[in-house]
Design a protein around this motif. Structure first.
Motif, PDB file in Angstrom:
ATOM      1  N   THR A  68      32.129  50.950  33.375  1.00 35.51           N
ATOM      2  CA  THR A  68      33.597  50.953  33.264  1.00 35.51           C
ATOM      3  C   THR A  68      34.337  50.601  34.543  1.00 35.51           C
ATOM      4  O   THR A  68      35.521  50.259  34.497  1.00 35.51           O
ATOM      5  CB  THR A  68      34.082  52.334  32.792  1.00 35.51           C
ATOM      6  OG1 THR A  68      33.667  53.341  33.738  1.00 35.51           O
ATOM      7  CG2 THR A  68      33.507  52.679  31.424  1.00 35.51           C
ATOM      8  N   GLN A  69      33.656  50.663  35.721  1.00 36.01           N
ATOM      9  CA  GLN A  69      34.364  50.497  36.989  1.00 36.01           C
ATOM     10  C   GLN A  69      33.754  49.454  37.928  1.00 36.01           C
ATOM     11  O   GLN A  69      34.168  49.350  39.078  1.00 36.01           O
ATOM     12  CB  GLN A  69      34.412  51.845  37.732  1.00 36.01           C
ATOM     13  CG  GLN A  69      35.077  52.965  36.965  1.00 36.01           C
ATOM     14  CD  GLN A  69      36.569  52.721  36.754  1.00 36.01           C
ATOM     15  OE1 GLN A  69      37.259  52.229  37.635  1.00 36.01           O
ATOM     16  NE2 GLN A  69      37.057  53.063  35.566  1.00 36.01           N
ATOM     17  N   SER A  70      32.799  48.682  37.474  1.00 37.78           N
ATOM     18  CA  SER A  70      32.086  47.772  38.379  1.00 37.78           C
ATOM     19  C   SER A  70      32.866  46.509  38.728  1.00 37.78           C
ATOM     20  O   SER A  70      32.516  45.792  39.662  1.00 37.78           O
ATOM     21  CB  SER A  70      30.735  47.375  37.762  1.00 37.78           C
ATOM     22  OG  SER A  70      30.927  46.745  36.502  1.00 37.78           O
ATOM     23  N   SER A  71      33.947  46.238  37.971  1.00 33.13           N
ATOM     24  CA  SER A  71      34.746  45.044  38.248  1.00 33.13           C
ATOM     25  C   SER A  71      36.219  45.430  38.348  1.00 33.13           C
ATOM     26  O   SER A  71      36.547  46.601  38.511  1.00 33.13           O
ATOM     27  CB  SER A  71      34.516  43.990  37.157  1.00 33.13           C
ATOM     28  OG  SER A  71      35.022  42.730  37.546  1.00 33.13           O
ATOM     29  N   LYS A  72      37.113  44.459  38.213  1.00 38.67           N
ATOM     30  CA  LYS A  72      38.528  44.701  38.522  1.00 38.67           C
ATOM     31  C   LYS A  72      39.278  45.463  37.443  1.00 38.67           C
ATOM     32  O   LYS A  72      40.344  46.016  37.696  1.00 38.67           O
ATOM     33  CB  LYS A  72      39.222  43.369  38.812  1.00 38.67           C
ATOM     34  CG  LYS A  72      38.720  42.730  40.106  1.00 38.67           C
ATOM     35  CD  LYS A  72      39.563  41.552  40.526  1.00 38.67           C
ATOM     36  CE  LYS A  72      39.142  41.050  41.894  1.00 38.67           C
ATOM     37  NZ  LYS A  72      39.952  39.913  42.375  1.00 38.67           N
ATOM     38  N   ASN A  73      38.767  45.483  36.214  1.00 37.45           N
ATOM     39  CA  ASN A  73      39.373  46.288  35.150  1.00 37.45           C
ATOM     40  C   ASN A  73      38.290  46.659  34.144  1.00 37.45           C
ATOM     41  O   ASN A  73      37.135  46.219  34.275  1.00 37.45           O
ATOM     42  CB  ASN A  73      40.533  45.538  34.474  1.00 37.45           C
ATOM     43  CG  ASN A  73      40.125  44.165  33.953  1.00 37.45           C
ATOM     44  OD1 ASN A  73      39.157  44.040  33.203  1.00 37.45           O
ATOM     45  ND2 ASN A  73      40.857  43.125  34.364  1.00 37.45           N
ATOM     46  N   PHE A 101      30.804  42.320  32.811  1.00 41.37           N
ATOM     47  CA  PHE A 101      29.901  42.082  33.937  1.00 41.37           C
ATOM     48  C   PHE A 101      28.645  42.948  33.829  1.00 41.37           C
ATOM     49  O   PHE A 101      27.530  42.472  34.045  1.00 41.37           O
ATOM     50  CB  PHE A 101      30.622  42.369  35.260  1.00 41.37           C
ATOM     51  CG  PHE A 101      29.716  42.400  36.463  1.00 41.37           C
ATOM     52  CD1 PHE A 101      28.987  41.288  36.849  1.00 41.37           C
ATOM     53  CD2 PHE A 101      29.576  43.570  37.216  1.00 41.37           C
ATOM     54  CE1 PHE A 101      28.135  41.320  37.951  1.00 41.37           C
ATOM     55  CE2 PHE A 101      28.736  43.614  38.319  1.00 41.37           C
ATOM     56  CZ  PHE A 101      28.017  42.489  38.683  1.00 41.37           C
ATOM     57  N   ALA A 102      28.827  44.218  33.473  1.00 41.51           N
ATOM     58  CA  ALA A 102      27.700  45.150  33.385  1.00 41.51           C
ATOM     59  C   ALA A 102      26.727  44.792  32.272  1.00 41.51           C
ATOM     60  O   ALA A 102      25.557  45.176  32.312  1.00 41.51           O
ATOM     61  CB  ALA A 102      28.211  46.576  33.183  1.00 41.51           C
ATOM     62  N   ASP A 104      30.507  38.156  38.517  1.00 40.95           N
ATOM     63  CA  ASP A 104      30.983  39.229  39.373  1.00 40.95           C
ATOM     64  C   ASP A 104      32.314  38.836  40.005  1.00 40.95           C
ATOM     65  O   ASP A 104      32.386  37.903  40.798  1.00 40.95           O
ATOM     66  CB  ASP A 104      29.934  39.515  40.458  1.00 40.95           C
ATOM     67  CG  ASP A 104      30.298  40.691  41.343  1.00 40.95           C
ATOM     68  OD1 ASP A 104      31.344  41.331  41.092  1.00 40.95           O
ATOM     69  OD2 ASP A 104      29.537  40.968  42.296  1.00 40.95           O
ATOM     70  N   ASP A 105      33.385  39.537  39.676  1.00 44.60           N
ATOM     71  CA  ASP A 105      34.704  39.223  40.229  1.00 44.60           C
ATOM     72  C   ASP A 105      34.763  39.376  41.746  1.00 44.60           C
ATOM     73  O   ASP A 105      35.599  38.754  42.404  1.00 44.60           O
ATOM     74  CB  ASP A 105      35.769  40.139  39.609  1.00 44.60           C
ATOM     75  CG  ASP A 105      36.168  39.696  38.213  1.00 44.60           C
ATOM     76  OD1 ASP A 105      35.897  38.526  37.871  1.00 44.60           O
ATOM     77  OD2 ASP A 105      36.727  40.515  37.469  1.00 44.60           O
TER      78      ASP A 105
END
Length: 424
Positions: free
Chosen positions: A391-396, A403-404, A410-411
């Motif tokens: 839930t938190q690995s990218s910008k939103n 991404f996950a 990957d942003d």
């Protein structure tokens, strides 16, 4: 291995020396995994004291990593590799010289510096050398030294503990560290890339975060660091207590064999995971790695037979073989050369903190509810890491989930930021 064929002779020699040194270093470290808790138990320590001594290893890592990361960026990777192997060669004599719990804690803290130095220097140097388009493949192959060492070390350590004395075991660990030192001396240190060398690149300039707290607070580093902290709890629980858990059961399965099976699993998955991540992205493999750690702890929680312990070892190895190497690769994607040592040091310090917390805290839990239920608590904690990464690995939230699961790039990868800035 096709990527290696494109390198010149000097670079291939450097990588071969590094790989050999890594194999020796991790064989030295891992030979104590199944044996040192037993040694501490033999000198009369309680379960909680065993956890404190084993966990104090991570204190040395935590205290030294920030300084070693900056040293790697400012003075080059070789100097921190030398520090790591020197400590690895000296520390085993400390175990041999004392049976005092207080002194064993101090020796364990000192020994922790070796892993902080070696892993920071090794990861940063390999990331520097690997071209971005084949970074996952090269890092995947080079990190095979870790599971190979983790396969060889526990088996030899368990054999020496069973057939000779602890003194012989500690001498063996010191000798492996010394030979690793001789290998590192031969490494040709590449020039240190400075901030001035990247002047003029607006994307990189905007991301330059030389301050420790600025780097830690950056979204590209903060979430991976917290994930590594939570996963460190499960790693600390397994590495510290699985041999003692086996000893407390009627299951005929040696602790050394557990770690060997884990290492074989780790080796097997790294052979293809790194190259596959260059194609499918790092996020999918990090998610898989965290899930494997959760599964390993659930299996240990329910283990009543050799098969359960063997499956737990395989899952634990698969987790380590994907998560740690892919996290290193992802952080290499997200960092510039002149800050890479610090970025690696901070992210992996999360793992160190988790291990440091795991041994004493889960040792207290083990005193109250037993080893079995302690692994159940560990599974619950590690599940939080899985949810956090999803839930938190990218910008939103949407980008993080994509991404996950390997559905989006990957942003925070610098090449993607650069492409977007050029489009604008």
């Amino acid at each position: 291995m096709k990527a290696f064929n494109t390198f010149d002779a000097e670079l291939r020699r450097n990588l071969l020396i590094l790989f050999t040194a890594g194999l020796l270093f991790w064989s030295s470290m891992s030979s104590l995994l199944p044996t040192l808790p037993l040694y501490i138990d033999d000198v009369g320590a309680s379960k909680q004291e065993i956890g404190i001594v084993m966990g104090s290893f991570a204190i040395g890592l935590l205290l030294s990593r920030p300084m070693l990361g900056r040293l790697a960026d400012e003075r080059g990777r070789k100097i921190v590799l030398l520090i790591g192997t020197i400590v690895a060669a000296i520390a085993p004599f400390g175990y041999m010289a004392t049976k005092s719990i207080g002194l064993l804690i101090l020796v364990r803290i000192f020994h922790g510096i070796s892993v902080a130095a070696f892993t920071t220097g090794y990861s940063a140097l390999v990331a520097d050398l690997a071209p971005s388009e084949t970074r996952g493949e090269i890092i995947g192959y080079m990190t095979l030294a870790t599971p190979l060492g983790l396969a060889i070390g526990p088996a030899l350590g368990g054999y020496l503990e069973a057939t000779s004395t602890y003194g012989i075991l500690f001498l063996f660990c010191a000798e492996l560290g010394f030979v690793a030192l001789l290998e590192i001396v031969q490494v040709i240190n590449p020039p240190v890339q400075t901030q001035q060398q990247t002047e003029g690149n607006d994307v990189y300039d905007g991301l330059r975060l030389p301050n420790f707290w600025q780097i830690l607070g950056s979204p590209r580093v903060k979430v991976p660091t917290i994930v590594m902290l939570l996963v460190g709890l499960s790693i600390g629980a397994v590495h510290t207590f699985v041999s003692l858990f086996l000893k407390s059961t009627d299951v005929d399965f040696n602790g050394g064999l557990f770690f060997t099976a884990s290492a074989i699993s780790s080796f097997s998955i790294r052979v293809f995971a790194g190259k596959a991540s260059d194609r499918f992205g790092r996020g999918l493999f990090i998610t898989f790695g965290i899930f494997c750690y959760v599964l390993a702890l659930i299996l240990l929680w329910q283990a009543h037979s050799v098969m359960f312990f063997l499956l737990a070892a395989i899952a634990e190895g698969a987790g380590g073989g994907t998560l740690i190497s892919m996290m290193v690769t992802m952080m290499a994607d997200r960092s510039m050369p002149q800050e890479r040592g610090q970025v690696f040091a901070i992210c992996i310090a999360g793992l160190d903190m988790g291990i440091a917390i795991a041994a004493p805290i889960l040792g207290i839990i083990a005193e109250r509810v037993g080893y079995r239920d302690m692994f159940g608590y560990g599974a619950a904690i590690t599940s939080i890491a899985l949810v956090l990464f999803l839930t938190q690995s990218s910008k939103n939230l949407s980008n993080s989930l994509r991404f996950a699961l390997g559905l989006a790039p990957d942003d925070y990868a610098l090449k993607n930021l650069k492409l977007r800035s050029e489009e604008l």
